[in-house]
Design a protein around this motif. Structure first.
Motif, PDB file in Angstrom:
ATOM      1  N   GLY A   1       0.796  -1.221   0.000  1.00  0.00           N
ATOM      2  CA  GLY A   1       0.000   0.000   0.000  1.00  0.00           C
ATOM      3  C   GLY A   1       0.825   1.266   0.000  1.00  0.00           C
ATOM      4  O   GLY A   1       0.315   2.348  -0.274  1.00  0.00           O
ATOM      5  N   ALA A  22      -1.772   4.826 -10.032  1.00  0.00           N
ATOM      6  CA  ALA A  22      -2.115   4.183  -8.757  1.00  0.00           C
ATOM      7  C   ALA A  22      -2.545   5.192  -7.697  1.00  0.00           C
ATOM      8  O   ALA A  22      -2.656   4.840  -6.523  1.00  0.00           O
ATOM      9  CB  ALA A  22      -0.941   3.362  -8.248  1.00  0.00           C
ATOM     10  N   GLU A  69      -5.312   6.447  -6.748  1.00  0.00           N
ATOM     11  CA  GLU A  69      -6.455   6.073  -5.919  1.00  0.00           C
ATOM     12  C   GLU A  69      -6.200   4.846  -5.035  1.00  0.00           C
ATOM     13  O   GLU A  69      -6.971   4.571  -4.119  1.00  0.00           O
ATOM     14  CB  GLU A  69      -7.693   5.823  -6.778  1.00  0.00           C
ATOM     15  CG  GLU A  69      -7.584   4.586  -7.665  1.00  0.00           C
ATOM     16  CD  GLU A  69      -8.787   4.396  -8.552  1.00  0.00           C
ATOM     17  OE1 GLU A  69      -9.744   3.723  -8.116  1.00  0.00           O
ATOM     18  OE2 GLU A  69      -8.757   4.928  -9.679  1.00  0.00           O
ATOM     19  N   TRP A  70      -5.108   4.143  -5.285  1.00  0.00           N
ATOM     20  CA  TRP A  70      -4.814   2.919  -4.533  1.00  0.00           C
ATOM     21  C   TRP A  70      -3.799   3.135  -3.411  1.00  0.00           C
ATOM     22  O   TRP A  70      -3.781   2.388  -2.438  1.00  0.00           O
ATOM     23  CB  TRP A  70      -4.266   1.837  -5.476  1.00  0.00           C
ATOM     24  CG  TRP A  70      -5.221   1.467  -6.560  1.00  0.00           C
ATOM     25  CD1 TRP A  70      -5.279   1.992  -7.816  1.00  0.00           C
ATOM     26  CD2 TRP A  70      -6.274   0.516  -6.486  1.00  0.00           C
ATOM     27  NE1 TRP A  70      -6.290   1.419  -8.525  1.00  0.00           N
ATOM     28  CE2 TRP A  70      -6.925   0.499  -7.738  1.00  0.00           C
ATOM     29  CE3 TRP A  70      -6.731  -0.338  -5.489  1.00  0.00           C
ATOM     30  CZ2 TRP A  70      -8.005  -0.318  -8.013  1.00  0.00           C
ATOM     31  CZ3 TRP A  70      -7.805  -1.163  -5.766  1.00  0.00           C
ATOM     32  CH2 TRP A  70      -8.424  -1.148  -7.009  1.00  0.00           C
ATOM     33  N   ARG A  71      -2.938   4.125  -3.558  1.00  0.00           N
ATOM     34  CA  ARG A  71      -1.863   4.342  -2.586  1.00  0.00           C
ATOM     35  C   ARG A  71      -2.417   4.562  -1.184  1.00  0.00           C
ATOM     36  O   ARG A  71      -3.308   5.379  -0.979  1.00  0.00           O
ATOM     37  CB  ARG A  71      -1.014   5.541  -2.981  1.00  0.00           C
ATOM     38  CG  ARG A  71      -0.162   5.308  -4.183  1.00  0.00           C
ATOM     39  CD  ARG A  71       0.695   6.522  -4.519  1.00  0.00           C
ATOM     40  NE  ARG A  71       1.267   6.383  -5.850  1.00  0.00           N
ATOM     41  CZ  ARG A  71       2.325   5.636  -6.129  1.00  0.00           C
ATOM     42  NH1 ARG A  71       2.955   5.004  -5.171  1.00  0.00           N
ATOM     43  NH2 ARG A  71       2.767   5.542  -7.363  1.00  0.00           N
ATOM     44  N   THR A  80      -4.241   2.658   0.618  1.00  0.00           N
ATOM     45  CA  THR A  80      -5.589   2.144   0.901  1.00  0.00           C
ATOM     46  C   THR A  80      -5.598   0.693   1.370  1.00  0.00           C
ATOM     47  O   THR A  80      -6.664   0.157   1.670  1.00  0.00           O
ATOM     48  CB  THR A  80      -6.501   2.268  -0.338  1.00  0.00           C
ATOM     49  OG1 THR A  80      -5.999   1.427  -1.384  1.00  0.00           O
ATOM     50  CG2 THR A  80      -6.596   3.713  -0.816  1.00  0.00           C
ATOM     51  N   TYR A  81      -4.442   0.054   1.442  1.00  0.00           N
ATOM     52  CA  TYR A  81      -4.353  -1.325   1.942  1.00  0.00           C
ATOM     53  C   TYR A  81      -3.064  -1.488   2.717  1.00  0.00           C
ATOM     54  O   TYR A  81      -2.101  -0.759   2.500  1.00  0.00           O
ATOM     55  CB  TYR A  81      -4.456  -2.344   0.791  1.00  0.00           C
ATOM     56  CG  TYR A  81      -3.423  -2.177  -0.300  1.00  0.00           C
ATOM     57  CD1 TYR A  81      -2.249  -2.926  -0.294  1.00  0.00           C
ATOM     58  CD2 TYR A  81      -3.620  -1.277  -1.338  1.00  0.00           C
ATOM     59  CE1 TYR A  81      -1.305  -2.772  -1.285  1.00  0.00           C
ATOM     60  CE2 TYR A  81      -2.671  -1.120  -2.348  1.00  0.00           C
ATOM     61  CZ  TYR A  81      -1.519  -1.866  -2.316  1.00  0.00           C
ATOM     62  OH  TYR A  81      -0.583  -1.721  -3.304  1.00  0.00           O
ATOM     63  N   GLY A 141      -5.000  -5.863  -0.557  1.00  0.00           N
ATOM     64  CA  GLY A 141      -4.848  -5.231  -1.863  1.00  0.00           C
ATOM     65  C   GLY A 141      -5.512  -6.049  -2.957  1.00  0.00           C
ATOM     66  O   GLY A 141      -6.220  -5.506  -3.820  1.00  0.00           O
ATOM     67  N   ARG A 174      -9.253  -5.667  -2.699  1.00  0.00           N
ATOM     68  CA  ARG A 174      -9.677  -4.361  -3.226  1.00  0.00           C
ATOM     69  C   ARG A 174      -9.709  -4.393  -4.758  1.00  0.00           C
ATOM     70  O   ARG A 174     -10.609  -3.837  -5.380  1.00  0.00           O
ATOM     71  CB  ARG A 174      -8.775  -3.247  -2.725  1.00  0.00           C
ATOM     72  CG  ARG A 174      -8.927  -2.995  -1.214  1.00  0.00           C
ATOM     73  CD  ARG A 174      -8.078  -1.845  -0.725  1.00  0.00           C
ATOM     74  NE  ARG A 174      -8.377  -0.593  -1.387  1.00  0.00           N
ATOM     75  CZ  ARG A 174      -9.444   0.175  -1.135  1.00  0.00           C
ATOM     76  NH1 ARG A 174     -10.322  -0.198  -0.222  1.00  0.00           N
ATOM     77  NH2 ARG A 174      -9.624   1.303  -1.787  1.00  0.00           N
ATOM     78  N   LEU A 175      -8.704  -5.050  -5.363  1.00  0.00           N
ATOM     79  CA  LEU A 175      -8.695  -5.186  -6.820  1.00  0.00           C
ATOM     80  C   LEU A 175      -9.925  -5.952  -7.296  1.00  0.00           C
ATOM     81  O   LEU A 175     -10.578  -5.550  -8.263  1.00  0.00           O
ATOM     82  CB  LEU A 175      -7.436  -5.920  -7.289  1.00  0.00           C
ATOM     83  CG  LEU A 175      -6.115  -5.185  -7.246  1.00  0.00           C
ATOM     84  CD1 LEU A 175      -4.990  -6.110  -7.685  1.00  0.00           C
ATOM     85  CD2 LEU A 175      -6.154  -3.946  -8.107  1.00  0.00           C
TER      86      LEU A 175
END
Length: 139
Positions: A30, A51, A53-55, A57-58, A64, A67-68
């Protein structure tokens, strides 16, 4: 930057990897993992962070992957395919292309640097043979 020459992409990749080696690398899901390593390269190359929106967040790889899946992606290679065109096979790859490979039964990402794929491991930067690529994408 799709029109960037192979030489310029190789120079940009050297710059990106040098910047990473100049600071302490800590594999942290994350925050800095194989997906974010590859996304950081795309940001370095293009100025756009795929990425964003992903950084942060897990906190673990399992979360992770969950979430995917909730976002409709089967694995990391599908996320890359959403952002970059796939090219047909590693034999057509160029320095700076993103490679998907399988590690311990899971999809991982790395950056092609010639006959090798630069990868991030829990102990830092490493490389594996280009033949390990199962999908290749051109950012």
């Amino acid at each position: 930057m799709g029109n960037m020459t192979v030489t310029h992409r190789a120079e940009a990749l050297f710059s990106y990897l040098s910047e990473l080696r100049a600071r302490p690398l800590a594999f942290r899901p994350g925050r800095f993992d194989c997906a974010l390593f590859a996304a950081g390269w795309v940001k370095h190359l293009t100025g756009c962070d795929p990425a964003e929106e992903w950084r942060g967040t897990y906190r673990n790889l399992s979360d992770g992957r969950q979430r995917l899946a909730r976002a409709g992606f089967s694995d990391l290679s599908d996320v890359v395919a959403y952002h970059a065109p796939q090219i047909e096979g590693w034999h057509a790859s160029q320095p700076g292309d993103i490679a998907a490979l399988v590690e311990d039964g899971e999809t991982a990402l790395g950056i092609i640097g010639g006959p090798q794929i630069h990868v991030l491991t829990p102990t830092g930067l490493d490389y594996v043979h280009l033949g390990r690529a199962i999908r290749v994408f051109r950012p």
